[in-house]
Design a protein around this motif. Sequence first.
Motif, PDB file in Angstrom:
ATOM      1  N   TYR A 135       0.828  -1.207   0.000  1.00 23.72           N
ATOM      2  CA  TYR A 135       0.000   0.000   0.000  1.00 23.72           C
ATOM      3  C   TYR A 135       0.866   1.263   0.000  1.00 23.72           C
ATOM      4  O   TYR A 135       0.520   2.259  -0.656  1.00 23.72           O
ATOM      5  N   ALA A 136       1.972   1.234   0.732  1.00 26.51           N
ATOM      6  CA  ALA A 136       2.868   2.390   0.739  1.00 26.51           C
ATOM      7  C   ALA A 136       3.463   2.628  -0.641  1.00 26.51           C
ATOM      8  O   ALA A 136       3.600   3.777  -1.087  1.00 26.51           O
ATOM      9  N   GLN A 137       3.819   1.550  -1.322  1.00 30.15           N
ATOM     10  CA  GLN A 137       4.347   1.697  -2.679  1.00 30.15           C
ATOM     11  C   GLN A 137       3.272   2.201  -3.636  1.00 30.15           C
ATOM     12  O   GLN A 137       3.532   3.058  -4.490  1.00 30.15           O
ATOM     13  N   ALA A 138       2.048   1.686  -3.488  1.00 30.99           N
ATOM     14  CA  ALA A 138       0.963   2.107  -4.376  1.00 30.99           C
ATOM     15  C   ALA A 138       0.596   3.568  -4.169  1.00 30.99           C
ATOM     16  O   ALA A 138       0.172   4.245  -5.118  1.00 30.99           O
ATOM     17  N   SER A 139       0.750   4.087  -2.950  1.00 29.70           N
ATOM     18  CA  SER A 139       0.411   5.483  -2.688  1.00 29.70           C
ATOM     19  C   SER A 139       1.316   6.435  -3.455  1.00 29.70           C
ATOM     20  O   SER A 139       0.908   7.554  -3.800  1.00 29.70           O
ATOM     21  N   PHE A 140       2.559   6.021  -3.743  1.00 28.53           N
ATOM     22  CA  PHE A 140       3.443   6.832  -4.567  1.00 28.53           C
ATOM     23  C   PHE A 140       3.125   6.666  -6.052  1.00 28.53           C
ATOM     24  O   PHE A 140       3.140   7.630  -6.821  1.00 28.53           O
ATOM     25  N   LEU A 141       2.842   5.435  -6.453  1.00 31.13           N
ATOM     26  CA  LEU A 141       2.646   5.170  -7.879  1.00 31.13           C
ATOM     27  C   LEU A 141       1.340   5.742  -8.407  1.00 31.13           C
ATOM     28  O   LEU A 141       1.273   6.181  -9.559  1.00 31.13           O
ATOM     29  N   ILE A 142       0.292   5.735  -7.578  1.00 32.62           N
ATOM     30  CA  ILE A 142      -1.029   6.100  -8.080  1.00 32.62           C
ATOM     31  C   ILE A 142      -1.158   7.591  -8.355  1.00 32.62           C
ATOM     32  O   ILE A 142      -2.041   8.028  -9.100  1.00 32.62           O
ATOM     33  N   THR A 143      -0.269   8.408  -7.783  1.00 35.11           N
ATOM     34  CA  THR A 143      -0.300   9.848  -8.045  1.00 35.11           C
ATOM     35  C   THR A 143       0.611  10.237  -9.203  1.00 35.11           C
ATOM     36  O   THR A 143       0.745  11.426  -9.503  1.00 35.11           O
ATOM     37  N   THR A 144       1.227   9.266  -9.857  1.00 39.93           N
ATOM     38  CA  THR A 144       2.070   9.558 -11.012  1.00 39.93           C
ATOM     39  C   THR A 144       1.190   9.798 -12.233  1.00 39.93           C
ATOM     40  O   THR A 144       0.307   8.991 -12.525  1.00 39.93           O
ATOM     41  N   PRO A 145       1.402  10.881 -12.955  1.00 40.33           N
ATOM     42  CA  PRO A 145       0.573  11.135 -14.150  1.00 40.33           C
ATOM     43  C   PRO A 145       0.731  10.012 -15.172  1.00 40.33           C
ATOM     44  O   PRO A 145       1.836   9.678 -15.585  1.00 40.33           O
ATOM     45  N   ALA A 146      -0.370   9.400 -15.541  1.00 36.40           N
ATOM     46  CA  ALA A 146      -0.357   8.331 -16.539  1.00 36.40           C
ATOM     47  C   ALA A 146      -0.660   8.941 -17.905  1.00 36.40           C
ATOM     48  O   ALA A 146      -1.752   9.436 -18.149  1.00 36.40           O
ATOM     49  N   LEU A 147       0.332   8.936 -18.783  1.00 39.33           N
ATOM     50  CA  LEU A 147       0.153   9.513 -20.103  1.00 39.33           C
ATOM     51  C   LEU A 147      -0.714   8.606 -20.963  1.00 39.33           C
ATOM     52  O   LEU A 147      -0.926   7.440 -20.664  1.00 39.33           O
TER      53      LEU A 147
END
Length: 231
Positions: A135-147
């Motif tokens: 979950y900690a890893q996903a919290s960083f990844l999910i806010t990354t802009p997906a082109l």
Amino acid sequence: MQVQDLDWILVPLGVLVLGIYHVWLLYTLIHYPSRTVIGLNAQTRYQWALYLMNDPLKNGILAVQTIRNNMMASTLLATTAITLSSLIGVFASNDLETQLVYGNRTSITASIKRLSMSLCFLVAFLCNMQSIRYYAQASFLITTPALKGKKDFIEYVAKTLDRGSYAWSLGLRSFYLSIPLVLWIYGPIPMFVCSCLTSLTLYFLDTTTQITQDLHIKSFKRRESEDVEAA
């Protein structure tokens, strides 16, 4: 049946009932995921991640808060598991079991009972710690802009969320399985009865009805049509 034979017959039967049920659940989850609550939740998480990552600047706070709530739930379960395991270790030297139910043999199976409960809670602790990690890893990844065209990255984020959810489910499942082990303190008969009742209860909690499946399918189709119209 002799009293000394109850532990060697009813306890393995209770473990066998739980094992058969979870083998069936794993088979159904792999081949027919929509028939299980776990499979439907995985599909919902994918749609949720797909929706939020289409506009991470707008939905970033909502995503992080939702994941944080899941992390808090995992933290609570992990703390509870390690506390219970520690308490069992503290009282390991005390024989507090009593002859309350026919077939309870304190002199032979006491250490096995305590060891089984400790292992069950330790597994719950480790699974919940893994859940917090994902979950900690996903919290960083999910806010990354997906082109546009980066659907593979969104799928990776959804898989990370799934791994965290699966680890949380395994930790919660360990708590469920600890109930028959706790009742084993009072003898093999309560343990066997509780194993059957636990399997029956988990069946109703893990499976879905046709109505629930249809509602999920209709909601997914409606969402996809809205996305197409918006595009």
